[in-house]
Enzyme design. Structure first.
Site, PDB file in Angstrom:
ATOM      1  N   ASP A   1       0.864  -1.183   0.000  1.00  0.00           N
ATOM      2  CA  ASP A   1       0.000   0.000   0.000  1.00  0.00           C
ATOM      3  C   ASP A   1       0.902   1.234   0.000  1.00  0.00           C
ATOM      4  OD1 ASP A   1      -2.380   1.509   0.270  1.00  0.00           O
ATOM      5  OD2 ASP A   1      -2.018   1.683   2.420  1.00  0.00           O
TER       6      ASP A   1
ATOM      7  N   THR B   1      -0.177   4.782   1.378  1.00  0.00           N
ATOM      8  CA  THR B   1      -0.371   5.627   2.552  1.00  0.00           C
ATOM      9  C   THR B   1      -0.169   4.846   3.841  1.00  0.00           C
ATOM     10  OG1 THR B   1      -1.962   6.933   1.316  1.00  0.00           O
ATOM     11  CG2 THR B   1      -1.959   7.194   3.716  1.00  0.00           C
TER      12      THR B   1
END
Length: 703
Positions: free
Chosen positions: A391, A393
């Site tokens: 991912d 963030t």
């Protein structure tokens, strides 16, 4: 209720029990059915502690003579000591370890030999040999006596049983933790809602909400169900679903998701999805399915035991038959002793320690480096990882917006620019305003008093500071407010936007004095971690719910192999499954609830310790500091641990390879040499010491 095997999902039955293939305890398929798992853990815990208490005095009696200065025979005479050993070991083997024999018998009936077969053969050989030696010592020839006594192996049987019970207990606790992810997800749902009917507002349980109901959501409350806003507006924190840190501004006609948090403003919404139709319920189901669809690596010891157990038993039977026919008198005694010697030297103590010792030391060393490993499967899988899907963030980036750049114009300085912007934004509820105010607080900048404050939705804010007219917001907002922005400043703002920064322009008395660049900064360790992963031969793929431009900027800056933007939780799990279908061993790294299904679906889930509990519970490895270098450490450690395990298995089997033929009596025709059970036990113990010493080397591994 249906029970299934975590290693063989095709095995299903309507009552608790053990898998006929691998002997593993069956688990309930129903989400939230923890009662049976709790009973199993409590039962194993009780058996382990009782076995441990009984085993300690057995070890003391059997091995006390090895302690310098201690004359154990003067404390407990041998004739009494052997009966005490017999009395203490019997409940350990037959009660605490009784299920070993039950599962071993089932493995024989089902023709699927496994670790329990090996354990039962080893423990049974040591125990029943010793029982016969206590009850009927006369059947043993004098050449197998020391000071007139036959050697006993009760301590071996008791210790092996206790160690295996400990392993089973730890495994049961690890399996029960997989359900914590589901519990954490279910806990996110709102418990109550404010329903409006006939102009009256009443608080009702969330599970009573029906499609079409009108609900009021106040600031700070969770959105109770999936629906659409029909009146009012607010900023909603959707990070639990999207993983993105900045709350989203929503108004009439826009959809809201159950479980997200309403930060500011009150609004009315109409329920559109209830029960299993909600996004949160679907994520719960995805996590559950992904967890159950994982195919754990077949344990090397089980694979080896499939060949090793029948081979050892076959050699023992042949040994017994040959010696009973051609052996010297008393033939049956010699046949029995040699057959038992074969079984004792093949006792799986070292084999049983080979994997757990390396795992225990390796997991401890990893914890010191901030890497928490949930179970042994995670270590085994990490060694073979080919792709790391991550991912953005909170994983590659810090997960919170910050002011990262200040560009000034018209004679202003950076401090003045931030002070003026923060003073005005301190009145605003917008998430970008918080980043600006936090930057000012961090530098200890005092804020001005503001009068005539006004907020323009989707544009910016304005007010009067020290008699001056101030505008802060989008470039278009300032232009419409008759604020002049120089071409150079516009170019600088565009340059920042190309770097995936959100720009906030500041104007004073009709002229722009600068631009603030706000972004989610990349973690300091991320660049080095990506380089290290590439050096280890891994491919890195970034999946993010953020827009394509931001994703490309981050991917280019970090040198990531590939990236996919604007993905949903379902998209992430599909990406992981696609890679796995192509034969790749996939590790998924993330920190948000939206990552939980993909973490569970991947061969190996790696969660940031700074992320959500759900992500952590869905993962096999957790990085305490939320530092991507932890992935490098975890993979490096896994390779070292698996190499250590293979070395241990070599130590465990080399003694069998050398000792079993001697125990069978192949040297007797040439040299008149027998391998007595005592020497067989010593060889078995030495192999265990070798395994332990080798495993302890992992404590010094550099991470």
């Amino acid at each position: 209720m249906i029970y299934t095997c975590p290693m063989h999902p095709e095995i299903e039955q309507d009552h608790p029990g053990a898998c006929p293939k691998c002997g593993m305890t069956l688990e309930p398929k129903t989400i939230g059915a923890e009662e049976q798992e709790g009973r199993e853990t409590r039962s194993l815990s009780r058996k382990f502690w009782i076995a441990l208490v009984l085993t300690i005095p057995v070890l003391f009696i059997a091995m006390g003579h090895a302690i310098p200065g201690l004359r154990i025979d003067s404390i407990i005479p041998k004739q009494i000591g052997k009966w005490i050993e017999f009395a203490l070991t019997t409940p350990v083997v037959l009660w605490a370890g009784g299920f070993f024999f039950t599962r071993a018998w089932r493995s024989i009936v089902n023709r699927s030999l496994n670790m329990f077969t090996l354990i039962a053969v080893g423990v049974g050989a040591a125990y029943f040999y010793s029982v016969i030696a206590v009850i009927a010592p006369g059947i043993f020839p004098s050449s197998f006596r020391r000071h007139g006594e036959v050697d006993l192996y009760f301590e071996a049987a008791a210790v092996i049983t206790t160690l295996v019970l400990l392993g089973q207990l730890l495994e049961a606790k690890a399996r029960s933790r997989t359900g914590q992810a589901i519990k954490a997800l279910l806990g996110l749902a709102a418990k109550t809602a404010h329903r409006i009917r006939d102009g009256q507002e009443q608080e009702v349980p969330a599970n009573e909400i029906q499609k079409g109901d009108v609900l009021r959501v106040r600031p700070g409350e969770k959105v109770p169900i999936d629906g659409v806003i029909i009146e009012g507006k607010s900023n909603i924190d959707e990070s639990m679903i999207t993983g993105e840190p900045m709350p989203v501004s929503k108004g009439p006609g826009e959809k809201v998701v159950g479980g997200t948090v309403n930060q500011t403003g009150s609004f009315l919404m109409r329920a559109e999805r209830v029960g299993s139709e909600t996004l949160l319920a679907q994520i719960v189901q995805m996590v559950d399915e992904a967890q159950r669809s994982q195919a754990p690596i077949q344990k090397l010891a089980d694979t080896v035991s499939g060949y090793f157990v029948p081979a050892v038993i076959g050699i023992a039977v042949i040994t017994f038959v040959v010696w009973s026919i051609v052996g010297p008198a008393p033939q049956m005694a010699y046949a029995l002793v040699n057959a038992v010697s074969v079984l004792i030297i093949a006792c799986p103590c070292a084999l049983g320690l080979a994997t757990p010792m390396s795992i225990m030391v390796g997991v401890g060393r990893a914890a010191q480096a901030g890497v928490l490993i949930k179970n042994a499967d995670a270590i085994e899988i990490a060694e073979k990882v080919m792709h790391v899907v991550t991912d953005k963030t909170g994983t590659l980036t810090a997960g919170r917006p910050e002011v990262v750049c200040r560009i000034v114009a018209n004679g202003a300085n950076e401090r003045d620019l931030l002070q003026i912007a923060a003073s005005l934004e301190s009145r605003s509820e917008h998430p970008l305003a918080r980043a600006i105010v936090n930057a000012a607080k961090k530098e200890g900048i005092a804020l001005f008093d503001v009068t005539d404050f006004q907020s323009t939705t989707g544009g910016g804010v304005s007010g009067i500071i020290d008699g001056k007219s101030v505008f802060v917001g989008k470039e278009k907002f300032l232009s419409e407010s008759k604020v002049t922005i120089s071409e150079d400043l516009k170019k600088e703002a565009k340059r920042l936007q190309e770097k995936a920064q959100t720009t906030v322009s500041v104007g004073v008395n009709g002229a722009a004095i600068g631009v603030l660049g706000i972004a989610d900064p990349i973690k300091e360790s991320t660049r080095q971690a990506i380089r290290e992963l590439h050096a280890m031969g891994l491919q890195v793929i970034m999946c993010t719910g953020d827009n394509w431009r931001t994703a490309k900027s981050v991917a280019d800056e970090l040198g990531i192999d590939d990236f996919i933007a604007e993905v949903s939780p379902r998209d992430k799990i599909d990406i992981v499954n696609k890679l796995r279908s192509q034969g790749a061993i996939v590790a998924m790294a993330g920190d948000g609830i939206n990552d939980a299904p993909a973490l569970a679906a991947a061969n190996l889930g790696i969660a940031m310790g700074t992320g959500t509990d759900v992500a952590i519970e869905s993962a096999g490895i957790t990085l305490v500091k939320g530092d991507l270098m932890g992935i490098v450490k975890a993979i490096h450690l896994s390779r070292a641990v698996m190499r250590n395990i293979r070395q241990n298995l070599f130590f465990a089997f080399i003694y069998n390879a050398l000792g079993v033929p001697i125990a069978a009596g192949v040297l007797y025709p040439f040299f008149g040499i027998f391998l007595s059970p005592m020497i067989a036990g010593a060889a078995m113990s030495f192999s265990s010491v070798s395994v332990i010493a080798n495993a302890l080397r992992l404590r010094r591994i550099e991470l």
